[in-house]
Scaffold this motif. Sequence first.
Motif, PDB file in Angstrom:
ATOM      1  N   THR A  66     -44.727  17.414 -32.409  1.00  0.00           N
ATOM      2  CA  THR A  66     -44.479  17.177 -33.828  1.00  0.00           C
ATOM      3  C   THR A  66     -44.742  15.715 -34.174  1.00  0.00           C
ATOM      4  OG1 THR A  66     -42.859  18.954 -33.908  1.00  0.00           O
ATOM      5  CG2 THR A  66     -42.747  17.320 -35.673  1.00  0.00           C
ATOM      6  N   GLY A  67     -44.319  14.795 -33.312  1.00  0.00           N
ATOM      7  CA  GLY A  67     -44.603  13.377 -33.521  1.00  0.00           C
ATOM      8  C   GLY A  67     -46.090  13.105 -33.531  1.00  0.00           C
ATOM      9  N   LEU A  68     -46.819  13.754 -32.623  1.00  0.00           N
ATOM     10  CA  LEU A  68     -48.273  13.607 -32.582  1.00  0.00           C
ATOM     11  C   LEU A  68     -48.903  14.091 -33.884  1.00  0.00           C
ATOM     12  CD1 LEU A  68     -50.920  13.025 -30.997  1.00  0.00           C
ATOM     13  CD2 LEU A  68     -50.826  15.423 -30.271  1.00  0.00           C
ATOM     14  N   LEU A  69     -48.484  15.245 -34.353  1.00  0.00           N
ATOM     15  CA  LEU A  69     -49.034  15.766 -35.616  1.00  0.00           C
ATOM     16  C   LEU A  69     -48.745  14.826 -36.781  1.00  0.00           C
ATOM     17  CD1 LEU A  69     -48.266  19.595 -35.350  1.00  0.00           C
ATOM     18  CD2 LEU A  69     -50.465  18.443 -35.050  1.00  0.00           C
ATOM     19  N   ASP A  70     -47.577  14.197 -36.777  1.00  0.00           N
ATOM     20  CA  ASP A  70     -47.227  13.254 -37.843  1.00  0.00           C
ATOM     21  C   ASP A  70     -48.185  12.065 -37.876  1.00  0.00           C
ATOM     22  OD1 ASP A  70     -45.111  14.823 -38.676  1.00  0.00           O
ATOM     23  OD2 ASP A  70     -43.569  13.614 -37.676  1.00  0.00           O
ATOM     24  N   VAL A  71     -48.512  11.496 -36.707  1.00  0.00           N
ATOM     25  CA  VAL A  71     -49.398  10.322 -36.702  1.00  0.00           C
ATOM     26  C   VAL A  71     -50.849  10.696 -36.984  1.00  0.00           C
ATOM     27  CG1 VAL A  71     -47.903   8.947 -35.216  1.00  0.00           C
ATOM     28  CG2 VAL A  71     -49.775  10.274 -34.196  1.00  0.00           C
ATOM     29  N   LEU A  72     -51.210  11.955 -36.763  1.00  0.00           N
ATOM     30  CA  LEU A  72     -52.578  12.377 -37.049  1.00  0.00           C
ATOM     31  C   LEU A  72     -52.883  12.376 -38.546  1.00  0.00           C
ATOM     32  CD1 LEU A  72     -53.167  15.271 -34.484  1.00  0.00           C
ATOM     33  CD2 LEU A  72     -53.839  12.857 -34.326  1.00  0.00           C
ATOM     34  N   THR A  73     -51.834  12.352 -39.364  1.00  0.00           N
ATOM     35  CA  THR A  73     -52.035  12.307 -40.814  1.00  0.00           C
ATOM     36  C   THR A  73     -52.197  10.877 -41.333  1.00  0.00           C
ATOM     37  OG1 THR A  73     -49.656  12.237 -41.267  1.00  0.00           O
ATOM     38  CG2 THR A  73     -50.686  14.422 -41.132  1.00  0.00           C
ATOM     39  N   LEU A  74     -51.974   9.876 -40.460  1.00  0.00           N
ATOM     40  CA  LEU A  74     -52.118   8.477 -40.871  1.00  0.00           C
ATOM     41  C   LEU A  74     -53.587   8.156 -41.135  1.00  0.00           C
ATOM     42  CD1 LEU A  74     -49.721   6.761 -38.313  1.00  0.00           C
ATOM     43  CD2 LEU A  74     -49.278   7.236 -40.734  1.00  0.00           C
ATOM     44  N   PRO A  75     -53.845   7.244 -42.078  1.00  0.00           N
ATOM     45  CA  PRO A  75     -55.238   6.863 -42.327  1.00  0.00           C
ATOM     46  C   PRO A  75     -55.845   6.198 -41.086  1.00  0.00           C
ATOM     47  CG  PRO A  75     -53.718   5.607 -43.729  1.00  0.00           C
ATOM     48  CD  PRO A  75     -52.906   6.542 -42.916  1.00  0.00           C
ATOM     49  N   ASP A  76     -57.113   6.374 -40.899  1.00  0.00           N
ATOM     50  CA  ASP A  76     -57.880   5.781 -39.798  1.00  0.00           C
ATOM     51  C   ASP A  76     -57.577   6.372 -38.428  1.00  0.00           C
ATOM     52  OD1 ASP A  76     -59.141   4.080 -41.621  1.00  0.00           O
ATOM     53  OD2 ASP A  76     -57.560   2.583 -41.414  1.00  0.00           O
ATOM     54  N   THR A  77     -56.865   7.488 -38.361  1.00  0.00           N
ATOM     55  CA  THR A  77     -56.633   8.137 -37.077  1.00  0.00           C
ATOM     56  C   THR A  77     -57.819   9.046 -36.783  1.00  0.00           C
ATOM     57  OG1 THR A  77     -54.240   8.062 -37.321  1.00  0.00           O
ATOM     58  CG2 THR A  77     -55.112   9.637 -35.737  1.00  0.00           C
ATOM     59  N   TYR A  78     -58.431   8.831 -35.628  1.00  0.00           N
ATOM     60  CA  TYR A  78     -59.636   9.562 -35.250  1.00  0.00           C
ATOM     61  C   TYR A  78     -59.342  10.830 -34.468  1.00  0.00           C
ATOM     62  CZ  TYR A  78     -64.264  10.331 -33.195  1.00  0.00           C
ATOM     63  OH  TYR A  78     -65.460  10.862 -32.797  1.00  0.00           O
ATOM     64  N   GLY A  79     -58.409  10.761 -33.518  1.00  0.00           N
ATOM     65  CA  GLY A  79     -58.170  11.951 -32.723  1.00  0.00           C
ATOM     66  C   GLY A  79     -57.094  11.808 -31.676  1.00  0.00           C
ATOM     67  N   VAL A  80     -57.116  12.789 -30.762  1.00  0.00           N
ATOM     68  CA  VAL A  80     -56.147  12.904 -29.683  1.00  0.00           C
ATOM     69  C   VAL A  80     -56.915  12.893 -28.369  1.00  0.00           C
ATOM     70  CG1 VAL A  80     -54.371  14.367 -28.646  1.00  0.00           C
ATOM     71  CG2 VAL A  80     -54.671  14.344 -31.122  1.00  0.00           C
ATOM     72  N   VAL A  81     -56.449  12.116 -27.411  1.00  0.00           N
ATOM     73  CA  VAL A  81     -57.083  12.079 -26.099  1.00  0.00           C
ATOM     74  C   VAL A  81     -56.112  12.655 -25.070  1.00  0.00           C
ATOM     75  CG1 VAL A  81     -56.416   9.672 -25.654  1.00  0.00           C
ATOM     76  CG2 VAL A  81     -58.366  10.647 -24.454  1.00  0.00           C
ATOM     77  N   LEU A  82     -56.645  13.556 -24.228  1.00  0.00           N
ATOM     78  CA  LEU A  82     -55.865  14.222 -23.185  1.00  0.00           C
ATOM     79  C   LEU A  82     -56.568  14.050 -21.843  1.00  0.00           C
ATOM     80  CD1 LEU A  82     -55.558  17.697 -24.945  1.00  0.00           C
ATOM     81  CD2 LEU A  82     -53.803  15.962 -24.909  1.00  0.00           C
ATOM     82  N   PRO A  83     -55.818  14.015 -20.738  1.00  0.00           N
ATOM     83  CA  PRO A  83     -56.483  13.975 -19.438  1.00  0.00           C
ATOM     84  C   PRO A  83     -57.324  15.230 -19.194  1.00  0.00           C
ATOM     85  CG  PRO A  83     -54.180  13.382 -19.220  1.00  0.00           C
ATOM     86  CD  PRO A  83     -54.376  13.884 -20.618  1.00  0.00           C
ATOM     87  N   ALA A  84     -56.806  16.397 -19.613  1.00  0.00           N
ATOM     88  CA  ALA A  84     -57.489  17.681 -19.480  1.00  0.00           C
ATOM     89  C   ALA A  84     -56.865  18.634 -20.498  1.00  0.00           C
ATOM     90  CB  ALA A  84     -57.340  18.226 -18.071  1.00  0.00           C
ATOM     91  N   ALA A  85     -57.557  19.711 -20.793  1.00  0.00           N
ATOM     92  CA  ALA A  85     -57.066  20.682 -21.779  1.00  0.00           C
ATOM     93  C   ALA A  85     -55.726  21.285 -21.379  1.00  0.00           C
ATOM     94  CB  ALA A  85     -58.102  21.783 -21.986  1.00  0.00           C
TER      95      ALA A  85
END
Length: 147
Positions: A66-85
């Motif tokens: 939920t915290g991750l989804l919240d920051v994804l709405t911030l301006p200039d946020t490009y994406g999410v990086v994960l070690p693996a799916a």
Amino acid sequence: MEPLTEHRRVSGPVVYGFLRLVNVSGTREIALTASLAEYCRQHELTLSGVFTDRTATARPVSAAFTGLLDVLTLPDTYGVVLPAASHLGPKAIAAERKRRIETAGARLLLVRDTRRSRPAGHGHSVPPGGPARRRISGHAPALDAET
């Protein structure tokens, strides 16, 4: 390694990391976080934070996600990086989390994309465009007799 864009540091696109660490040692957590940071450095991305999910849940929603989804709405946020799916969770949860990340308009970046590195068949890997056609040595391609 120098940044590719310029010879001085510039801010790259902003990304956030996400780790699913259920029953993982502190050493493993440090290594995974370092791999995210190195990936971002190599690709000139700005890793602004890492959200860590430490609970094994049967639902796609957790405090960290939920915290991750919240920051994804911030301006200039490009994406999410994960070690693996696999860090998105088990298949059913991962599918829903991936859908929510895409709905937020963010890119999903994988340090290790297992789809491309898995061998297909007899130990040979298949390129992304499909299997390559090989010509058998000593044999010319057959010509159509009617041409």
